[in-house]
Motif scaffolding. Structure first.
Motif, short mmCIF file in Angstrom:
data_model
loop_
_atom_site.label_atom_id
_atom_site.label_comp_id
_atom_site.label_asym_id
_atom_site.label_seq_id
_atom_site.Cartn_x
_atom_site.Cartn_y
_atom_site.Cartn_z
N LYS A 1 7.70 1.76 -2.86
CA LYS A 1 6.99 1.84 -1.59
C LYS A 1 5.48 1.75 -1.80
CE LYS A 1 10.43 4.59 0.95
NZ LYS A 1 10.71 5.90 1.62
N ALA A 2 4.98 2.42 -2.86
CA ALA A 2 3.54 2.38 -3.14
C ALA A 2 3.10 0.96 -3.49
CB ALA A 2 3.21 3.33 -4.28
N MET A 3 3.90 0.24 -4.26
CA MET A 3 3.56 -1.14 -4.61
C MET A 3 3.56 -2.04 -3.38
SD MET A 3 5.49 -1.79 -8.23
CE MET A 3 5.01 -0.90 -9.70
N PHE A 4 4.46 -1.78 -2.46
CA PHE A 4 4.50 -2.56 -1.22
C PHE A 4 3.22 -2.36 -0.42
CE2 PHE A 4 5.64 -2.91 3.30
CZ PHE A 4 6.05 -4.25 3.33
N VAL A 5 2.73 -1.11 -0.37
CA VAL A 5 1.49 -0.82 0.35
C VAL A 5 0.31 -1.50 -0.34
CG1 VAL A 5 -0.09 1.01 1.06
CG2 VAL A 5 2.38 1.34 1.28
N VAL A 6 0.29 -1.47 -1.68
CA VAL A 6 -0.80 -2.10 -2.43
C VAL A 6 -0.82 -3.60 -2.17
CG1 VAL A 6 -1.61 -2.67 -4.74
CG2 VAL A 6 -0.89 -0.35 -4.23
N ALA A 7 0.36 -4.23 -2.17
CA ALA A 7 0.43 -5.66 -1.89
C ALA A 7 -0.09 -5.98 -0.49
CB ALA A 7 1.87 -6.15 -2.06
N GLN A 8 0.23 -5.14 0.48
CA GLN A 8 -0.26 -5.35 1.84
C GLN A 8 -1.79 -5.24 1.91
OE1 GLN A 8 1.90 -2.53 4.31
NE2 GLN A 8 3.13 -4.17 5.16
N LYS A 9 -2.35 -4.26 1.21
CA LYS A 9 -3.81 -4.09 1.23
C LYS A 9 -4.52 -5.25 0.55
CE LYS A 9 -3.76 0.96 1.55
NZ LYS A 9 -4.21 2.25 0.96
N ILE A 10 -3.96 -5.76 -0.55
CA ILE A 10 -4.57 -6.91 -1.22
C ILE A 10 -4.51 -8.13 -0.32
CG2 ILE A 10 -4.37 -8.47 -3.19
CD1 ILE A 10 -3.35 -6.15 -4.84
N GLN A 11 -3.38 -8.33 0.36
CA GLN A 11 -3.26 -9.46 1.26
C GLN A 11 -4.26 -9.34 2.42
OE1 GLN A 11 -1.23 -12.20 0.94
NE2 GLN A 11 -2.35 -12.97 2.70
N THR A 12 -4.47 -8.14 2.91
CA THR A 12 -5.46 -7.94 3.99
C THR A 12 -6.85 -8.29 3.53
OG1 THR A 12 -4.08 -6.18 4.93
CG2 THR A 12 -6.38 -6.26 5.62
N ARG A 13 -7.23 -7.86 2.31
CA ARG A 13 -8.56 -8.18 1.78
C ARG A 13 -8.71 -9.68 1.56
NH1 ARG A 13 -7.60 -3.08 0.65
NH2 ARG A 13 -9.28 -1.59 0.26
N LYS A 14 -7.64 -10.33 1.18
CA LYS A 14 -7.69 -11.78 1.02
C LYS A 14 -7.89 -12.47 2.36
CE LYS A 14 -4.83 -15.71 -0.31
NZ LYS A 14 -3.46 -16.14 -0.64
N ASP A 15 -7.21 -11.99 3.39
CA ASP A 15 -7.36 -12.59 4.72
C ASP A 15 -8.77 -12.37 5.27
OD1 ASP A 15 -4.73 -13.35 4.54
OD2 ASP A 15 -3.97 -11.62 5.66
N LEU A 16 -9.41 -11.27 4.87
CA LEU A 16 -10.75 -10.98 5.39
C LEU A 16 -11.81 -11.92 4.83
CD1 LEU A 16 -10.80 -7.08 5.34
CD2 LEU A 16 -10.57 -8.57 7.32
N LEU A 17 -11.49 -12.69 3.78
CA LEU A 17 -12.44 -13.64 3.23
C LEU A 17 -12.65 -14.83 4.15
CD1 LEU A 17 -11.30 -13.65 -0.51
CD2 LEU A 17 -13.28 -12.50 0.47
N ASP A 18 -11.74 -15.05 5.09
CA ASP A 18 -11.91 -16.14 6.05
C ASP A 18 -13.06 -15.82 7.00
OD1 ASP A 18 -9.82 -17.49 4.93
OD2 ASP A 18 -8.32 -16.69 6.30
N LYS A 19 -13.71 -16.87 7.48
CA LYS A 19 -14.85 -16.71 8.38
C LYS A 19 -14.43 -16.53 9.84
CE LYS A 19 -17.62 -17.29 4.92
NZ LYS A 19 -18.38 -16.14 4.38
N THR A 20 -13.14 -16.50 10.09
CA THR A 20 -12.66 -16.35 11.46
C THR A 20 -13.07 -15.00 12.03
OG1 THR A 20 -10.74 -17.66 10.79
CG2 THR A 20 -10.63 -16.57 12.92
N HIS A 21 -13.43 -15.02 13.32
CA HIS A 21 -13.79 -13.76 13.99
C HIS A 21 -12.57 -12.84 14.05
CE1 HIS A 21 -15.74 -10.97 16.67
NE2 HIS A 21 -14.72 -11.08 17.52
#
Length: 253
Positions: A210-230
């Motif tokens: 479960k902890a690894m699943f949460v970590v993967a979600q947080k990394i994916q969120t930080r990756k998505d935040l690199l986009d310039k989209t509002h």
């Protein structure tokens, strides 16, 4: 009366007497005395020699001379500190690094999930702590049958095996074959402890997955935040969940 005092008195001059230096003025340096003029002179010449050496070093310096510490060092509180170089990473490289991190975490999570399934298949979750106990309901037509009910007779087994939720043979089976498995109380206690350890291990692996699943979600969120989209944050990040953002819809060409 001293001879110096008598001479000063005859000539009409005021006699000079040495006095001790006050403790509050010791930090200001040596007092004007005949006996410490040499210390003050040595200190003065030492400082003058240091200044002349620095002047000579400045005159001999090549104006075109360059070395990297000139631009890599800065003065902080009077101390030269070397600046740590910053890693130059492009947005594309950052996205690739995030992707590699996600792949690694996801690989470890899948491996953990496979170990969990293997443990579950071995244990069958029969005696797991916190598991809702099984219920076996018997139905009767009269109260007399309820009062005369004997569970061992109804299940066709011996009373010693009634509390077992598994491996509970009937009397007919016991007459044909011997009871399989451990029957000694000491051995049964040892097996129960081993089974408990396996359940504890299973619980730890489930929490790790479960902890690894949460970590993967947080990394994916930080990756998505690199986009310039509002984007607008909908929910804050917590210990058990990544932050949730709402991105502005953009039509793809």
């Amino acid at each position: 009366m001293s001879s110096a005092f008598r001479k000063a008195a005859k000539s009409g001059q005021r006699p000079h007497r040495e006095r001790a230096q006050p403790a509050s003025r010791k930090k200001l340096g040596l007092l004007e005395k005949k006996k410490d003029y040499r210390l003050r002179a040595d200190d003065y010449h030492k400082k003058q020699n240091a200044l002349r050496a620095l002047q000579k070093k400045a005159l001999d310096k090549n104006p075109d001379e360059f070395y990297f510490k000139m631009i890599r060092a800065e003065l902080q509180d009077g101390v030269h500190v070397i600046k740590q170089p910053k890693d130059e990473v492009t947005p594309e490289q950052m996205k690739l690094m995030r992707t590699q991190d996600i792949k690694y975490v996801e690989m470890k999570r899948v491996a953990e999930a496979k170990k969990i399934e293997r443990l579950k298949s071995e244990l069958h979750l029969l005696d797991a702590e916190g598991k809702q106990p099984n219920k076996h309901v018997f139905f009767f037509d009269t109260k007399k049958e309820v009062q005369e009910f004997d569970i061992a007779t109804h299940l066709d087994t011996v009373p010693e095996l009634v509390n077992r939720v598994y491996n509970r043979p009937t009397i007919a089976t016991l007459q044909k074959e011997t009871l399989k498995g451990a029957t000694d109380p000491v051995q049964l206690k040892k097996l129960a402890q081993q089974r408990k350890n396996q359940y504890d291990l299973l619980k730890q692996r489930i929490e790790r997955e479960k902890a690894m699943f949460v970590v993967a979600q947080k990394i994916q969120t930080r990756k998505d935040l690199l986009d310039k989209t509002h984007k607008v944050k909908v929910k804050k990040e917590t210990k058990n969940r990544s932050a949730i953002y709402k991105f502005k819809f953009q039509r793809k060409r």
